[in-house]
Design an enzyme around this catalytic site. Structure first.
Site, mmCIF file in Angstrom:
data_model
loop_
_atom_site.group_PDB
_atom_site.id
_atom_site.type_symbol
_atom_site.label_atom_id
_atom_site.label_comp_id
_atom_site.label_asym_id
_atom_site.label_seq_id
_atom_site.Cartn_x
_atom_site.Cartn_y
_atom_site.Cartn_z
ATOM 1 N N LYS A 20 -10.888 -1.996 6.365
ATOM 2 C CA LYS A 20 -9.705 -1.639 7.152
ATOM 3 C C LYS A 20 -10.205 -1.129 8.503
ATOM 4 O O LYS A 20 -11.150 -0.337 8.556
ATOM 5 C CB LYS A 20 -8.951 -0.549 6.385
ATOM 6 C CG LYS A 20 -7.981 0.293 7.203
ATOM 7 C CD LYS A 20 -7.086 1.094 6.278
ATOM 8 C CE LYS A 20 -6.454 2.277 6.987
ATOM 9 N NZ LYS A 20 -5.142 2.630 6.434
ATOM 10 N N GLU A 73 0.854 -1.197 0.000
ATOM 11 C CA GLU A 73 0.000 0.000 0.000
ATOM 12 C C GLU A 73 0.883 1.238 0.000
ATOM 13 O O GLU A 73 1.609 1.493 0.957
ATOM 14 C CB GLU A 73 -0.901 -0.001 1.238
ATOM 15 C CG GLU A 73 -1.741 1.272 1.341
ATOM 16 C CD GLU A 73 -2.453 1.430 2.700
ATOM 17 O OE1 GLU A 73 -2.680 0.419 3.396
ATOM 18 O OE2 GLU A 73 -2.752 2.577 3.052
ATOM 19 N N ARG A 114 0.456 10.387 0.204
ATOM 20 C CA ARG A 114 0.745 11.464 1.160
ATOM 21 C C ARG A 114 1.986 12.233 0.793
ATOM 22 O O ARG A 114 2.396 13.133 1.519
ATOM 23 C CB ARG A 114 0.974 10.877 2.564
ATOM 24 C CG ARG A 114 -0.252 10.330 3.163
ATOM 25 C CD ARG A 114 0.000 9.842 4.553
ATOM 26 N NE ARG A 114 -0.910 8.762 4.829
ATOM 27 C CZ ARG A 114 -0.867 8.004 5.892
ATOM 28 N NH1 ARG A 114 0.076 8.195 6.798
ATOM 29 N NH2 ARG A 114 -1.744 7.046 6.054
HETATM 30 C C1 3PG Z 1 -1.366 4.742 8.137
HETATM 31 O O1 3PG Z 1 -2.286 4.931 7.368
HETATM 32 O O2 3PG Z 1 -0.573 5.609 8.531
HETATM 33 C C2 3PG Z 1 -1.214 3.361 8.575
HETATM 34 O O3 3PG Z 1 -2.250 3.088 9.401
HETATM 35 C C3 3PG Z 1 0.117 3.040 9.118
HETATM 36 O O4 3PG Z 1 0.148 3.139 10.475
HETATM 37 P P1 3PG Z 1 1.488 2.786 11.248
HETATM 38 O O5 3PG Z 1 2.524 3.780 10.776
HETATM 39 O O6 3PG Z 1 1.123 2.967 12.692
HETATM 40 O O7 3PG Z 1 1.848 1.366 10.894
#
Ligand code: 3PG
Length: 213
Positions: free
Chosen positions: A134, A47, A51
């Site tokens: 999710k 994924e 961002r």
């Molecule tokens: C996100 O969208 O930032 C994910 O949930 C990842 O979360 P994490 O950095 O806590 O694994």
């Protein structure tokens, strides 16, 4: 694509490995080697969060990596869906869900793993036909006990918890009957990516891929 078909596709992608790496790619030149390391370590579903300015180029680069299944995360708007699809994403992930976003994914034939954090959010998605969701933000929303609680009255929804998941707590989630996989960023830490330590990332992926389900 129908929500039911989207959830069937999302389920297949989630079943590829216990962990889906959540990737924030700052420099598209890292995308290919990063994807190769994660796939080599046994984590094919990736994924890439939308961002960073490099995210779409990163998706395009990762889509070329053999054995990888690349999706776009942080889908917020219909335009994000169009951009992700054009870049070569084969699935989408969103932190929550809106009708506009769901419409856009269904129109674009992009299987979506939509986010939900409460029983009501999950029920609304189930009403529309989404049964693979999710759970976000997982730890902040009560963690594995919360997901276990939701699973008691609504066992037909399967989840990919994400947000605060790590090697320390992954088993708490993966041992639940309503969890199909989990997502996390820890398999691709920024310092290793910046250093180009692809061997180190492959080792982290291997450890995560061996988690029991
Ligand atoms: C996100 O969208 O930032 C994910 O949930 C990842 O979360 P994490 O950095 O806590 O694994």
């Amino acid at each position: 694509m129908t929500p039911m078909q989207a959830s069937q596709d999302a389920l297949k992608i989630c079943q590829l490995a216990p962990i889906v790496p959540v990737l924030v790619v700052d420099d598209a030149k890292d995308a290919g080697p990063l994807a190769k390391a994660l796939v080599a370590g046994g984590l094919p579903a990736l994924e890439v969060t939308l961002r960073t300015p490099a995210a779409l180029e990163a998706i395009a680069e990762m889509a070329k990596v053999q054995g990888g299944v690349v999706g776009a995360g942080t889908l917020l708007t219909p335009q994000d869906v169009v951009n992700a699809k054009e870049a070569g994403a084969t699935f989408g992930v969103s932190p929550g869900a809106t009708d506009m976003l769901l419409d856009a994914c269904e129109d674009a034939d992009l299987p979506l793993l939509p986010g939900a954090a409460t029983a009501s959010e999950a029920m609304r998605l189930l009403e529309r036909g989404y049964s693979v969701l999710k759970f976000f933000p997982a730890e902040a929303s009560g963690g594995a006990p919360a997901l276990k609680g939701i699973g008691a009255p609504i066992p037909q929804i399967r989840f990919c918890p994400t947000g605060g998941v790590s090697m320390k707590n992954a088993n708490d989630y993966l041992s639940l009957p309503n969890v199909v996989c989990a997502g996390g960023s820890w398999v691709a830490p920024k310092n290793l990516v910046t250093a180009g330590d692809w061997g180190g990332i492959e080792a982290l992926a291997r450890e995560a891929a061996a988690l029991p389900r």
